[in-house]
Design a protein around this motif. Sequence first.
Motif, PDB file in Angstrom:
ATOM      1  N   TRP A 105       0.836  -1.205   0.000  1.00 23.35           N
ATOM      2  CA  TRP A 105       0.000   0.000   0.000  1.00 23.35           C
ATOM      3  C   TRP A 105       0.874   1.261   0.000  1.00 23.35           C
ATOM      4  O   TRP A 105       0.648   2.201  -0.761  1.00 23.35           O
ATOM      5  N   GLN A 106       1.902   1.265   0.856  1.00 28.34           N
ATOM      6  CA  GLN A 106       2.707   2.481   1.003  1.00 28.34           C
ATOM      7  C   GLN A 106       3.433   2.833  -0.299  1.00 28.34           C
ATOM      8  O   GLN A 106       3.560   4.004  -0.643  1.00 28.34           O
ATOM      9  N   GLU A 107       3.869   1.819  -1.028  1.00 25.89           N
ATOM     10  CA  GLU A 107       4.564   2.097  -2.284  1.00 25.89           C
ATOM     11  C   GLU A 107       3.623   2.782  -3.285  1.00 25.89           C
ATOM     12  O   GLU A 107       4.003   3.757  -3.944  1.00 25.89           O
ATOM     13  N   LEU A 108       2.382   2.294  -3.362  1.00 24.12           N
ATOM     14  CA  LEU A 108       1.409   2.901  -4.280  1.00 24.12           C
ATOM     15  C   LEU A 108       1.060   4.323  -3.841  1.00 24.12           C
ATOM     16  O   LEU A 108       0.972   5.245  -4.653  1.00 24.12           O
ATOM     17  N   MET A 109       0.845   4.482  -2.539  1.00 23.08           N
ATOM     18  CA  MET A 109       0.483   5.790  -2.002  1.00 23.08           C
ATOM     19  C   MET A 109       1.604   6.800  -2.244  1.00 23.08           C
ATOM     20  O   MET A 109       1.371   7.904  -2.748  1.00 23.08           O
ATOM     21  N   LEU A 110       2.837   6.415  -1.916  1.00 25.02           N
ATOM     22  CA  LEU A 110       3.958   7.346  -2.075  1.00 25.02           C
ATOM     23  C   LEU A 110       4.203   7.666  -3.547  1.00 25.02           C
ATOM     24  O   LEU A 110       4.525   8.812  -3.889  1.00 25.02           O
ATOM     25  N   SER A 111       4.054   6.671  -4.417  1.00 24.60           N
ATOM     26  CA  SER A 111       4.243   6.938  -5.850  1.00 24.60           C
ATOM     27  C   SER A 111       3.262   8.008  -6.304  1.00 24.60           C
ATOM     28  O   SER A 111       3.625   8.930  -7.041  1.00 24.60           O
ATOM     29  N   ALA A 112       2.022   7.891  -5.853  1.00 26.18           N
ATOM     30  CA  ALA A 112       1.013   8.887  -6.227  1.00 26.18           C
ATOM     31  C   ALA A 112       1.362  10.250  -5.617  1.00 26.18           C
ATOM     32  O   ALA A 112       1.213  11.294  -6.261  1.00 26.18           O
ATOM     33  N   VAL A 129       9.806   6.987  -1.172  1.00 26.32           N
ATOM     34  CA  VAL A 129       9.400   5.899  -2.079  1.00 26.32           C
ATOM     35  C   VAL A 129      10.600   5.033  -2.475  1.00 26.32           C
ATOM     36  O   VAL A 129      10.468   3.829  -2.702  1.00 26.32           O
ATOM     37  N   LYS A 130      11.792   5.645  -2.491  1.00 26.50           N
ATOM     38  CA  LYS A 130      12.976   4.872  -2.854  1.00 26.50           C
ATOM     39  C   LYS A 130      13.317   3.859  -1.757  1.00 26.50           C
ATOM     40  O   LYS A 130      13.818   2.771  -2.030  1.00 26.50           O
ATOM     41  N   GLU A 131      13.071   4.244  -0.523  1.00 25.05           N
ATOM     42  CA  GLU A 131      13.338   3.333   0.595  1.00 25.05           C
ATOM     43  C   GLU A 131      12.300   2.214   0.628  1.00 25.05           C
ATOM     44  O   GLU A 131      12.617   1.045   0.860  1.00 25.05           O
ATOM     45  N   VAL A 132      11.052   2.610   0.366  1.00 26.83           N
ATOM     46  CA  VAL A 132       9.960   1.638   0.443  1.00 26.83           C
ATOM     47  C   VAL A 132      10.058   0.598  -0.679  1.00 26.83           C
ATOM     48  O   VAL A 132       9.643  -0.551  -0.513  1.00 26.83           O
ATOM     49  N   ALA A 133      10.673   0.976  -1.809  1.00 28.95           N
ATOM     50  CA  ALA A 133      10.868   0.000  -2.889  1.00 28.95           C
ATOM     51  C   ALA A 133      11.688  -1.186  -2.370  1.00 28.95           C
ATOM     52  O   ALA A 133      11.425  -2.342  -2.722  1.00 28.95           O
ATOM     53  N   TYR A 134      12.680  -0.912  -1.512  1.00 29.80           N
ATOM     54  CA  TYR A 134      13.465  -1.997  -0.905  1.00 29.80           C
ATOM     55  C   TYR A 134      12.627  -2.789   0.098  1.00 29.80           C
ATOM     56  O   TYR A 134      12.750  -4.010   0.191  1.00 29.80           O
ATOM     57  N   HIS A 135      11.806  -2.078   0.860  1.00 28.93           N
ATOM     58  CA  HIS A 135      10.989  -2.784   1.867  1.00 28.93           C
ATOM     59  C   HIS A 135      10.066  -3.801   1.208  1.00 28.93           C
ATOM     60  O   HIS A 135       9.957  -4.938   1.647  1.00 28.93           O
ATOM     61  N   VAL A 136       9.359  -3.342   0.159  1.00 26.80           N
ATOM     62  CA  VAL A 136       8.339  -4.209  -0.436  1.00 26.80           C
ATOM     63  C   VAL A 136       8.990  -5.372  -1.183  1.00 26.80           C
ATOM     64  O   VAL A 136       8.459  -6.490  -1.199  1.00 26.80           O
ATOM     65  N   ALA A 195      -7.261  -1.204  -6.894  1.00 25.55           N
ATOM     66  CA  ALA A 195      -7.126  -2.169  -7.996  1.00 25.55           C
ATOM     67  C   ALA A 195      -5.665  -2.606  -8.169  1.00 25.55           C
ATOM     68  O   ALA A 195      -5.369  -3.797  -8.296  1.00 25.55           O
ATOM     69  N   ALA A 196      -4.753  -1.623  -8.136  1.00 20.77           N
ATOM     70  CA  ALA A 196      -3.335  -1.949  -8.289  1.00 20.77           C
ATOM     71  C   ALA A 196      -2.850  -2.782  -7.098  1.00 20.77           C
ATOM     72  O   ALA A 196      -2.029  -3.697  -7.246  1.00 20.77           O
ATOM     73  N   TYR A 197      -3.381  -2.483  -5.928  1.00 23.34           N
ATOM     74  CA  TYR A 197      -3.008  -3.224  -4.715  1.00 23.34           C
ATOM     75  C   TYR A 197      -3.472  -4.677  -4.826  1.00 23.34           C
ATOM     76  O   TYR A 197      -2.718  -5.609  -4.548  1.00 23.34           O
ATOM     77  N   ASP A 198      -4.713  -4.843  -5.251  1.00 20.83           N
ATOM     78  CA  ASP A 198      -5.261  -6.194  -5.393  1.00 20.83           C
ATOM     79  C   ASP A 198      -4.436  -7.014  -6.389  1.00 20.83           C
ATOM     80  O   ASP A 198      -4.193  -8.204  -6.182  1.00 20.83           O
ATOM     81  N   ALA A 199      -4.007  -6.350  -7.461  1.00 17.39           N
ATOM     82  CA  ALA A 199      -3.218  -7.054  -8.471  1.00 17.39           C
ATOM     83  C   ALA A 199      -1.882  -7.514  -7.873  1.00 17.39           C
ATOM     84  O   ALA A 199      -1.437  -8.643  -8.088  1.00 17.39           O
ATOM     85  N   LYS A 200      -1.249  -6.624  -7.092  1.00 19.86           N
ATOM     86  CA  LYS A 200       0.032  -6.961  -6.463  1.00 19.86           C
ATOM     87  C   LYS A 200      -0.143  -8.131  -5.490  1.00 19.86           C
ATOM     88  O   LYS A 200       0.660  -9.066  -5.453  1.00 19.86           O
ATOM     89  N   LEU A 201      -1.212  -8.059  -4.680  1.00 15.41           N
ATOM     90  CA  LEU A 201      -1.462  -9.126  -3.705  1.00 15.41           C
ATOM     91  C   LEU A 201      -1.721 -10.451  -4.408  1.00 15.41           C
ATOM     92  O   LEU A 201      -1.219 -11.500  -3.991  1.00 15.41           O
TER      93      LEU A 201
END
Lengths: 251, 157
Positions: A105-112, A129-136, A195-201
């Motif tokens: 969720w955080q990656e999508l939110m921060l990207s937006a 968002v650069k840090e969260v890319a590593y987290h996810v 929708a993007a979150y559901d796809a990732k999950l």
Amino acid sequence: MSADLFEFLCRMGDNCLILGHRVSEWCGHAPVLEEDIALANTALDLIGQTQLWLGLAGEVEGKGRSADDLAFLRDAWDFRNVLLVELPNGDFGQTLMRQFLFDAWQELMLSALTQSSEPRVAEIAQKAVKEVAYHVERSGDTVIGLGDGSAESHARMQAALDLLYPYVGELFESDAVDQAMVKAGIAPDPESLRAAYDAKLAQVMGEATLTLPDDRFAHKGGRTGRMHTEHLGHILTEMQWLQRAYPGASW
Amino acid sequence: MSEVRTQPQEAEIWAWLDEVPDPEIPAISLVDLGIIRDVKWAGDVLEVTVTPTYSGCPATSVINFDIEKALRDHGIEQITLKRQLSPPWTTDWLSEKGRAKLEAYGIAPPTDAKGPEKCPHCGGTHLERISQFGSTPCKAQWRCKDCLEPFDYFKCI
């Protein structure tokens, strides 16, 4: 407007603060050294992001409150984090499942938010968002590794998903504060990220051989402050102890 | 009347700052790391603009302290440190000199690919990732399958 923005910034900051504190509870307790370091680093990033979000919240509020004041001197009813992040760690698998559900969720939110009309929000998002890319990447890989692992790890990850999934819906709920943010071009409508979150999950849980629950019932109340779980008070008791016992202590 | 002093040139100040080591990776300087974005005089006050590497990097406050101390040691009395978040720091800002020093120190410098190019100890290219996270927020742990030594990789951000 500034009251809504303050509320929005507290929601962003409190998610990072409470999850950062939760994850830091693993420091010195993780199953292997590399994981201990990874968890501590994730917690550190989240606490760093907290300073940026709550620092800006204090600035927007204009009452002279610092990020530390907001973190250490508010009580449970003033916190605006989603319930998901205040839930206890459980076992290592449950902690990483919670982390993945939040990170995605955080990656999508921060990207937006990197496109926010409010430059101070956009610059925090560009940094975080650069840090969260590593987290996810890590939490997703771990969910896959443990889900598609041994019978024992698979069962534990499925149990963690069943337990935590009812807390996912709150990330996408939308209220008057969100509508004010959308109108000002500051933040996206949380629902628009679903929708993007559901796809990732679906992709990660598929690889992890885990089954997403059908039921979309959602526990709510954290991000609006209406009602937190009992766990938040316990976190604050520990986190705020020093400032409560020795008001104004500094070093 | 106070004594009139000539202000040191900005180029000279950059050279001083290039002697301040990063507190966590002392092999490279703060200038090598690319986090000093600007140095300029505003009247009698020297403004130094610093960009954090990672949001939660615990070295940030030490870095600010070290900058201030180094400049004071060179006789600059009025200093303002400004934090600049945007554009966010990226490993592309590491200087060539810094990258070479990192490698000599045993830390593989960042690459555009998703991992180190070669082992900083033996130059081997059969490498495996141990963990995406390492001893500081900016590093990951890797191992060389040629010499079997683990090493730090300065990860891309």
